[in-house]
Design a protein around this motif. Structure first.
Motif, mmCIF file in Angstrom:
data_model
loop_
_atom_site.group_PDB
_atom_site.id
_atom_site.type_symbol
_atom_site.label_atom_id
_atom_site.label_comp_id
_atom_site.label_asym_id
_atom_site.label_seq_id
_atom_site.Cartn_x
_atom_site.Cartn_y
_atom_site.Cartn_z
ATOM 1 N N ALA A 74 0.965 -1.104 -0.172
ATOM 2 C CA ALA A 74 -0.105 -0.031 0.003
ATOM 3 C C ALA A 74 0.840 1.213 0.013
ATOM 4 O O ALA A 74 1.926 1.226 0.518
ATOM 5 N N GLY A 75 0.278 2.326 -0.650
ATOM 6 C CA GLY A 75 0.969 3.707 -0.515
ATOM 7 C C GLY A 75 0.609 4.247 0.823
ATOM 8 O O GLY A 75 -0.069 3.863 1.719
ATOM 9 N N ASP A 82 -0.355 -2.798 -6.235
ATOM 10 C CA ASP A 82 -0.594 -3.849 -7.059
ATOM 11 C C ASP A 82 -1.314 -4.946 -6.149
ATOM 12 O O ASP A 82 -1.015 -5.580 -5.250
ATOM 13 N N PRO A 83 -2.678 -5.323 -6.985
ATOM 14 C CA PRO A 83 -3.418 -6.282 -6.253
ATOM 15 C C PRO A 83 -2.839 -7.509 -6.045
ATOM 16 O O PRO A 83 -3.147 -8.258 -5.292
ATOM 17 N N ASP A 84 -1.885 -8.034 -6.972
ATOM 18 C CA ASP A 84 -1.373 -9.361 -6.989
ATOM 19 C C ASP A 84 -0.176 -9.425 -6.172
ATOM 20 O O ASP A 84 0.462 -10.377 -5.993
ATOM 21 N N TYR A 358 -10.430 1.639 -7.058
ATOM 22 C CA TYR A 358 -9.411 0.836 -6.630
ATOM 23 C C TYR A 358 -9.676 0.528 -5.082
ATOM 24 O O TYR A 358 -10.618 0.875 -4.286
ATOM 25 N N SER A 359 -8.809 -0.504 -4.556
ATOM 26 C CA SER A 359 -8.760 -0.940 -3.410
ATOM 27 C C SER A 359 -7.900 -0.202 -2.537
ATOM 28 O O SER A 359 -6.967 0.413 -2.766
ATOM 29 N N ILE A 360 -8.199 -0.277 -0.994
ATOM 30 C CA ILE A 360 -7.272 0.241 -0.270
ATOM 31 C C ILE A 360 -6.926 -0.932 0.836
ATOM 32 O O ILE A 360 -7.612 -1.981 0.965
ATOM 33 N N ASN A 361 -6.247 -0.696 1.692
ATOM 34 C CA ASN A 361 -5.530 -1.590 2.776
ATOM 35 C C ASN A 361 -5.639 -0.837 4.043
ATOM 36 O O ASN A 361 -5.212 0.182 4.256
#
Length: 387
Positions: A74-75, A82-84, A358-361
């Motif tokens: 995560a940024g 990158d989801p991978d 987009y996803s977040i963490n």
């Protein structure tokens, strides 16, 4: 037709915003404590939680491995690089509960949800510097064999059915640092039957199979060593909540605003803003900042990173004819034509909505003070279009 204005987590929090064509302009939520509580409850549901974790006043330091893993995937704003990079969408860390100086470890998996599928489980042990009994740094044996067993019957460890070998390999006697052993098979057993969890046993032997002096090769325990070196189980799982629109992301938001909840709908500032928009020429469909501040909503105590993130939201008009700069879908273009020609009394114009998400963490403490890294899909509007 009702139009969806942003990522699902903001359905209630964004109810105050100007609506797309066709949405009743008079529909406004009651700005009360009950509304706020309902909004935060739904936000927790989006994050897959029933309530906010209750932590002690002294919050422990998160394991460095989990912090480093978060920074890898995560940024600074939590948006996925990158989801991978991440296996599954959840990583849980558990510290040893035995607090023993022996090579027996116990990890309680009570916080893992029933719907989580175990992908990989690892035992992380910190190997201490070797200490020779006679004080000599050089020893005749340079390597040892470390074996990790799943305990099946802790009262009869020496019997054939007392333990099951999970992982074994050679380690340098003089080396020090973190060592990782695969224990997926055991954790899957524990996930299916919680009462089968009798812990893990680690043994150290010489190359010929002979037992070694316990002071020669040692791993940090949960009792006598710093938290940064405590034995840890790291569990990679997937809860099946991944969204279909998850995409490789080079996007990172930079604009931030300092509030998550809207001002009261009856405030003069809100009314002036709404009235100004009604007389001014509407802006075209575009992305606008919307910063979600976890401190503002009282979640800073249990969320480690990020402190907040820019979810963005889509706002603006989709006037006929739609140009390519409006990023219209074919369906949106046809809908715009039907509406412009007034071929139907019930078809409105297309709406300005996110067309890339987009996803977040989140890195956070759960109720048992375990540190969890979880990835949530469809949380940030990457771009907007007329649909």
């Amino acid at each position: 037709m009702r139009c969806f204005q942003g990522p699902i987590l903001l359905v209630l929090l964004l109810a105050w915003m100007p609506a797309c064509p066709g949405r009743p302009s008079g529909a406004q939520p009651d700005d009360s404590a009950d509304t706020r509580a309902q909004a935060l409850k739904q936000l927790l549901e989006v994050f897959g939680m029933e309530g906010t974790p209750q932590l002690p006043q002294r919050i422990p330091e998160p394991p460095q491995y989990m912090v480093d893993l978060y920074n890898t995937v995560a940024g600074d704003d939590g948006v996925t690089k990158d989801p991978d990079l991440l296996e599954g969408n959840t990583v849980r860390s558990y510290l040893d509960r035995t607090h023993s100086d022996q090579m027996h470890f116990l990890f309680i998996l009570s916080s893992m949800a029933k719907n989580e599928r175990v992908l990989t489980a690892e035992l992380h042990l910190f190997k201490l510097k070797a200490r020779a009994a006679d004080g000599q740094l050089l020893m005749r044996q340079h390597f040892c064999q470390v074996s990790v067993y799943q305990v099946l019957d802790k009262e009869n460890l020496d019997s054939p059915d007392g333990k099951k070998l999970l992982s074994a390999r050679l380690l340098a006697v003089q080396g020090s640092g973190w060592e990782i052993f695969a224990i997926t098979e055991a954790v899957r057993d524990w996930a299916e039957e919680e009462t089968s969890n009798q812990g893990l046993l680690v043994t150290v032997r010489g190359l010929g199979g002979a037992e070694m002096d316990s002071s020669t090769v040692q791993f940090a325990s949960g009792r006598d060593h710093h938290e940064s070196k405590k034995p840890m189980l790291v569990l990679f799982t997937d809860d099946g909540r991944r969204g279909a629109t998850l995409a490789t992301n080079s996007f990172s938001g930079t604009s931030q605003q300092n509030a998550i909840l809207p001002e009261p709908l009856t405030s003069p500032k809100f009314n002036r803003t709404r009235n100004a928009r009604s007389v001014d020429t509407p802006l075209p469909c575009q992305k606008h900042p919307l910063f979600v501040d976890f401190e503002e909503i009282g979640w800073a105590g249990w969320i480690i990173s990020p402190r907040g993130y820019n979810a963005y939201h889509c706002r603006g008009s989709c006037p006929f004819p739609l140009g390519q700069n409006m990023r219209p879908t074919n369906h949106g273009t046809v809908q715009s034509i039907i509406n412009a020609l007034k071929l139907s009394q019930v078809v409105t114009g297309p709406c300005c909505v996110p067309d890339k998400l987009y996803s977040i963490n989140l890195l956070y403490f759960d109720d048992d003070e375990n540190v969890v890294l979880k990835q949530y899909s469809d949380m940030v509007a990457g771009s907007c279009g007329c649909h």
